[in-house]
Design a protein around this motif. Structure first.
Motif, PDB file in Angstrom:
ATOM      1  N   LEU A  39      -9.892   7.124   1.650  1.00 12.34           N
ATOM      2  CA  LEU A  39     -10.511   7.324   2.855  1.00 12.34           C
ATOM      3  C   LEU A  39     -11.371   8.317   2.729  1.00 12.34           C
ATOM      4  O   LEU A  39     -12.382   8.475   3.435  1.00 12.34           O
ATOM      5  N   LYS A  40     -11.033   9.474   2.154  1.00 13.13           N
ATOM      6  CA  LYS A  40     -11.904  10.714   1.947  1.00 13.13           C
ATOM      7  C   LYS A  40     -13.357  10.051   1.378  1.00 13.13           C
ATOM      8  O   LYS A  40     -14.199  10.562   1.843  1.00 13.13           O
ATOM      9  N   TRP A  41     -13.090   9.337   0.396  1.00 12.22           N
ATOM     10  CA  TRP A  41     -14.194   9.179  -0.523  1.00 12.22           C
ATOM     11  C   TRP A  41     -15.164   7.987   0.511  1.00 12.22           C
ATOM     12  O   TRP A  41     -16.264   8.312   0.837  1.00 12.22           O
ATOM     13  N   LEU A  42     -14.727   7.270   1.326  1.00 11.60           N
ATOM     14  CA  LEU A  42     -15.322   6.290   2.375  1.00 11.60           C
ATOM     15  C   LEU A  42     -16.024   7.237   3.260  1.00 11.60           C
ATOM     16  O   LEU A  42     -17.249   6.960   3.837  1.00 11.60           O
ATOM     17  N   ASN A  43     -15.211   8.078   3.930  1.00 10.62           N
ATOM     18  CA  ASN A  43     -15.872   8.952   4.891  1.00 10.62           C
ATOM     19  C   ASN A  43     -16.937   9.606   4.566  1.00 10.62           C
ATOM     20  O   ASN A  43     -17.498  10.202   5.500  1.00 10.62           O
ATOM     21  N   SER A  44     -16.976   9.904   3.264  1.00  3.74           N
ATOM     22  CA  SER A  44     -18.243  10.571   2.838  1.00  3.74           C
ATOM     23  C   SER A  44     -19.426   9.856   2.890  1.00  3.74           C
ATOM     24  O   SER A  44     -20.435  10.130   2.507  1.00  3.74           O
TER      25      SER A  44
ATOM     26  N   PHE B 170     -19.565   1.263  -3.903  1.00  2.50           N
ATOM     27  CA  PHE B 170     -18.482   0.055  -3.653  1.00  2.50           C
ATOM     28  C   PHE B 170     -17.317   0.677  -3.958  1.00  2.50           C
ATOM     29  O   PHE B 170     -16.802   1.620  -4.513  1.00  2.50           O
ATOM     30  N   ILE B 171     -16.185  -0.235  -3.147  1.00  6.80           N
ATOM     31  CA  ILE B 171     -14.833  -0.193  -3.632  1.00  6.80           C
ATOM     32  C   ILE B 171     -14.360  -1.318  -4.149  1.00  6.80           C
ATOM     33  O   ILE B 171     -14.781  -2.394  -3.866  1.00  6.80           O
ATOM     34  N   TRP B 172     -13.871  -1.268  -5.297  1.00  5.83           N
ATOM     35  CA  TRP B 172     -13.434  -2.602  -6.161  1.00  5.83           C
ATOM     36  C   TRP B 172     -11.744  -2.541  -6.445  1.00  5.83           C
ATOM     37  O   TRP B 172     -11.407  -1.511  -6.881  1.00  5.83           O
ATOM     38  N   VAL B 173     -11.303  -3.331  -5.727  1.00  6.78           N
ATOM     39  CA  VAL B 173      -9.997  -3.766  -5.990  1.00  6.78           C
ATOM     40  C   VAL B 173      -9.597  -4.563  -7.556  1.00  6.78           C
ATOM     41  O   VAL B 173      -9.822  -5.711  -7.249  1.00  6.78           O
ATOM     42  N   VAL B 174      -9.021  -3.761  -8.321  1.00  7.87           N
ATOM     43  CA  VAL B 174      -9.088  -4.345  -9.585  1.00  7.87           C
ATOM     44  C   VAL B 174      -7.641  -4.332 -10.157  1.00  7.87           C
ATOM     45  O   VAL B 174      -6.890  -3.572 -10.017  1.00  7.87           O
ATOM     46  N   ARG B 175      -7.368  -5.449 -11.067  1.00  6.54           N
ATOM     47  CA  ARG B 175      -5.898  -5.430 -11.926  1.00  6.54           C
ATOM     48  C   ARG B 175      -6.449  -5.432 -13.169  1.00  6.54           C
ATOM     49  O   ARG B 175      -7.064  -6.030 -13.743  1.00  6.54           O
TER      50      ARG B 175
ATOM     51  N   PRO C 254     -16.275   2.362   9.168  1.00  5.27           N
ATOM     52  CA  PRO C 254     -17.540   1.886   9.378  1.00  5.27           C
ATOM     53  C   PRO C 254     -18.390   2.109   8.330  1.00  5.27           C
ATOM     54  O   PRO C 254     -19.787   1.587   8.334  1.00  5.27           O
ATOM     55  N   ALA C 255     -18.007   2.685   7.160  1.00  8.04           N
ATOM     56  CA  ALA C 255     -18.893   2.766   5.816  1.00  8.04           C
ATOM     57  C   ALA C 255     -19.011   1.460   5.352  1.00  8.04           C
ATOM     58  O   ALA C 255     -19.974   1.099   4.568  1.00  8.04           O
ATOM     59  N   ILE C 256     -18.182   0.726   5.492  1.00  9.00           N
ATOM     60  CA  ILE C 256     -18.174  -0.574   4.750  1.00  9.00           C
ATOM     61  C   ILE C 256     -19.198  -1.640   5.325  1.00  9.00           C
ATOM     62  O   ILE C 256     -19.415  -1.696   6.479  1.00  9.00           O
ATOM     63  N   GLY C 257     -20.006  -2.389   4.450  1.00  8.45           N
ATOM     64  CA  GLY C 257     -21.279  -2.895   5.058  1.00  8.45           C
ATOM     65  C   GLY C 257     -21.067  -4.369   4.610  1.00  8.45           C
ATOM     66  O   GLY C 257     -21.907  -5.247   4.889  1.00  8.45           O
ATOM     67  N   GLY C 258     -20.320  -4.726   3.788  1.00 13.52           N
ATOM     68  CA  GLY C 258     -19.891  -6.192   3.427  1.00 13.52           C
ATOM     69  C   GLY C 258     -18.837  -6.397   2.393  1.00 13.52           C
ATOM     70  O   GLY C 258     -18.538  -5.317   1.797  1.00 13.52           O
ATOM     71  N   LEU C 259     -18.699  -7.704   2.112  1.00 15.12           N
ATOM     72  CA  LEU C 259     -17.655  -8.074   1.164  1.00 15.12           C
ATOM     73  C   LEU C 259     -18.215  -8.878   0.115  1.00 15.12           C
ATOM     74  O   LEU C 259     -18.954  -9.732   0.395  1.00 15.12           O
TER      75      LEU C 259
ATOM     76  N   ALA D  70       0.836  -1.178  -0.015  1.00 16.10           N
ATOM     77  CA  ALA D  70       0.074   0.075   0.177  1.00 16.10           C
ATOM     78  C   ALA D  70       0.857   1.071   0.014  1.00 16.10           C
ATOM     79  O   ALA D  70       1.986   1.121   0.723  1.00 16.10           O
ATOM     80  N   LYS D  71       0.345   2.438  -0.555  1.00 15.65           N
ATOM     81  CA  LYS D  71       1.179   3.452  -0.558  1.00 15.65           C
ATOM     82  C   LYS D  71       0.438   4.658   0.014  1.00 15.65           C
ATOM     83  O   LYS D  71      -0.910   5.039  -0.089  1.00 15.65           O
ATOM     84  N   GLU D  72       1.039   4.895   1.270  1.00 19.42           N
ATOM     85  CA  GLU D  72       0.441   5.694   2.225  1.00 19.42           C
ATOM     86  C   GLU D  72      -0.040   7.007   1.713  1.00 19.42           C
ATOM     87  O   GLU D  72      -1.294   7.358   2.106  1.00 19.42           O
ATOM     88  N   GLU D  73       0.564   7.887   0.896  1.00 23.58           N
ATOM     89  CA  GLU D  73       0.159   9.124   0.431  1.00 23.58           C
ATOM     90  C   GLU D  73      -1.277   8.885  -0.250  1.00 23.58           C
ATOM     91  O   GLU D  73      -1.926   9.860  -0.211  1.00 23.58           O
ATOM     92  N   GLU D  74      -1.365   7.882  -0.799  1.00 12.11           N
ATOM     93  CA  GLU D  74      -2.861   7.841  -1.481  1.00 12.11           C
ATOM     94  C   GLU D  74      -3.985   7.900  -0.500  1.00 12.11           C
ATOM     95  O   GLU D  74      -5.329   8.173  -0.907  1.00 12.11           O
ATOM     96  N   GLU D  75      -3.740   7.676   0.568  1.00 14.51           N
ATOM     97  CA  GLU D  75      -4.737   7.509   1.620  1.00 14.51           C
ATOM     98  C   GLU D  75      -5.880   8.677   1.847  1.00 14.51           C
ATOM     99  O   GLU D  75      -6.882   8.522   1.559  1.00 14.51           O
ATOM    100  N   LYS D  76      -5.059   9.444   2.453  1.00 13.43           N
ATOM    101  CA  LYS D  76      -5.800  10.905   2.337  1.00 13.43           C
ATOM    102  C   LYS D  76      -6.601  11.409   1.584  1.00 13.43           C
ATOM    103  O   LYS D  76      -7.921  11.671   1.600  1.00 13.43           O
TER     104      LYS D  76
END
Ligand code: UDP
Length: 495
Positions: free
Chosen positions: A273-278, A314-319, A359-364, A263-269
């Protein structure tokens, strides 16, 4: 550094793949947390997966370090840096990585000899290490990357071959001798269990080495699969300790969680994270298929459409799939999701622990990789299960049938980790599973409630007096006793 009498010195030897490295390194860090001196041996490229975590622990004064060895790339004809079985490893190169690994065996054995540990903890894919430990007169503990249920289920198939009774590949049969009535089809079994191949031989060797080991370690905890924990110990006749959830125990603060993997820390804020917190509580789906999977274009389209049609964020981890129409499709999809603010795509590697605890995450939507199952349980989240390879179909049984905290998308066919397979799960099936997972009615009595209860159990397991905590203490006590009696024998005067 000279160790005091009775103080333990250990070596941890992970396998050459990210998903086996991550939990074993978490375990190594837990031993260091309990004042055991730890040296983790790995190759340079594989060390990059976890070195940040080790540096953090060392800065906290814990007795832990990495010992890096050179992977013999030139000797086996591989480019520098190809030394792990990972998602981007070209398939034709895997036999050469195995060759490199077997050349490294001598190097590892010499290090065991020179560093003089009191015990070693080695991945299941190093079966030779049990004899190496025996030569040094020290215990070898084997690390299993799977669940107790998965290992018990594989044993059931090996022993009773129920799949041979089924007429068709899609006919259901019961796995005999297990604590629950679990049904599978032949298509859902790993190929090495369906009919013998080279891997069947390897698994047999691994089992023999496990039986000769001092015991085994699992990233599991008693309340998660107690019946299978007991069952496994009785069929194997060996000691075993569940000391999970290791991700929770070893990564106590946000710095640890962010340091895990690539993971790259600088991407976080500014990013996820900003998106999820909204977003509202329990409203977002986390969609990820672990560290080793890539889908064909046809499957990526079905997932994208299902997510878009679901109406859930949703958040989708994709390659990406190395160019072509699939990549263009994904880029356009990402653009559209950004505009509508409905979805966030993470390319390649996600800081999963940090995301799951938001807390925004509701399931996987998950491939049922064992570490992810344990991490979702820890976060108290229900799952839409989409098993792919390895022992994922067994893990699905635990999540859906035993724990009842998941709903299947309906995957029918096991495939190898580095193959696309022939099955494409349709958007309607994915959509139905997402709808049940995220439905409002679920809130009161169903999966979500049970997942939350298990999360409480997970957190208790690692506290003083909890099952994993007790297991860890007991194991360390036994290892100290072995060391002390060895020291007493060595210093006893000759009669
Ligand atoms: N992981 C992560 N970010 C990713 C993919 C994986 O942090 O984008 C971590 C995840 O938290 C878990 C491990 O990598 O600890 C994956 O192991 P799992 O058994 O779930 O799946 P595998 O990678 O073996 O298929």
């Amino acid at each position: 550094m000279e160790k005091k009498k009775g103080e333990l010195k250990s070596i941890f030897l992970p396998f050459l793949s990210t998903s086996h490295i991550i939990p074993l390194v978490d375990m190594a860090r837990l031993f260091a947390l309990h004042d055991v001196d730890v040296t983790i041996i790995t190759t340079a490229h594989n060390a990059t997966v976890f070195q940040k975590s080790i540096d953090l622990d060392a800065s906290r004064g814990r007795p832990i370090r990495t010992h890096v060895v050179n992977f013999p790339a030139a000797q086996v004809g591989l480019p520098v840096g190809i030394e792990a079985f990972n998602v981007d490893t070209p398939r034709e190169m895997t036999p050469r990585i195995y060759m490199g690994l077997s050349l490294l065996q001598q190097v590892f054995e010499k290090l065991f000899h020179d560093l003089q540990p009191d015990f070693i903890v080695t991945d299941m894919f190093h079966p030779w290490s049990v004899d190496a430990a025996a030569k040094l007169g020290i215990p070898r503990i084997m690390f299993h990357g799977a669940s107790y249920l998965a290992r018990s289920a594989a044993h059931s198939v090996e022993q009773y071959a129920p799949h041979l009774e089924a007429k068709f590949d899609t006919d259901k049969f019961v796995l005999p001798g297990l604590p629950d009535n679990l049904e599978m089809t032949r298509l859902q079994l790993p190929d090495w269990l369906r009919s013998p191949n080279q891997y069947t031989e390897l698994m047999r060797t691994i089992k023999q080495s496990e039986k000769k080991s001092y015991g085994s370690l699992f990233n599991s905890f008693y309340d998660l699969e107690s019946a299978y924990y007991e069952h496994y110990k009785s069929i194997m006749g060996t000691k075993s300790w569940g000391i999970g959830p290791v991700s929770l125990w070893a990564n106590q603060d946000a710095q640890d969680k962010a340091a895990r993997g690539y993971a790259k820390e600088e991407e976080e804020k500014e990013g996820w994270l900003k998106w999820l917190n909204s977003k509202a509580e329990s409203s977002v789906l986390y969609v990820s298929f672990g560290s080793m999977n890539k889908f064909p274009y046809s499957q990526l389209v079905e997932i994208a459409r299902a997510l878009e049609d679901s109406g859930h964020d949703f958040i989708w981890v994709v390659r990406k799939n190395d160019g072509g129409e699939g990549d263009n499709f994904l880029e356009e999809f990402e653009k559209r999701m950004k505009e509508s603010n409905k979805g966030y795509l993470i390319w390649g590697w996600a800081p999963q622990l940090l995301i799951l605890e938001n807390p925004a995450i509701g399931g996987l939507v998950t491939h049922c990789g064992w570490n992810t199952v344990v991490e979702s349980v820890n976060a108290g989240l229900p799952m839409a299960t989409w098993p792919l390879f390895a022992e994922h179909f067994f893990n699905e049984k635990l999540v859906v049938d035993v724990l009842k905290i998941g709903v299947p998308v309906g995957a029918k066919e096991w495939r190898n980790w580095n193959e696309f397979g022939s099955e494409v799960v349709k958007r309607e099936e994915i959509g139905n599973a997402i709808a049940s997972l995220m439905s409002e009615e679920e809130e009161d009595g169903g999966m979500r409630k049970r997942a939350k209860e298990l999360s409480v159990a997970a957190k208790s397991a690692i506290k003083v007096g909890g099952s994993s905590h007790n297991n860890m203490k007991e194991l360390i006590r036994e290892l100290k006793e072995i060391k002390l009696s060895k020291e007493a024998q060595e210093t006893a005067p000759n009669p």
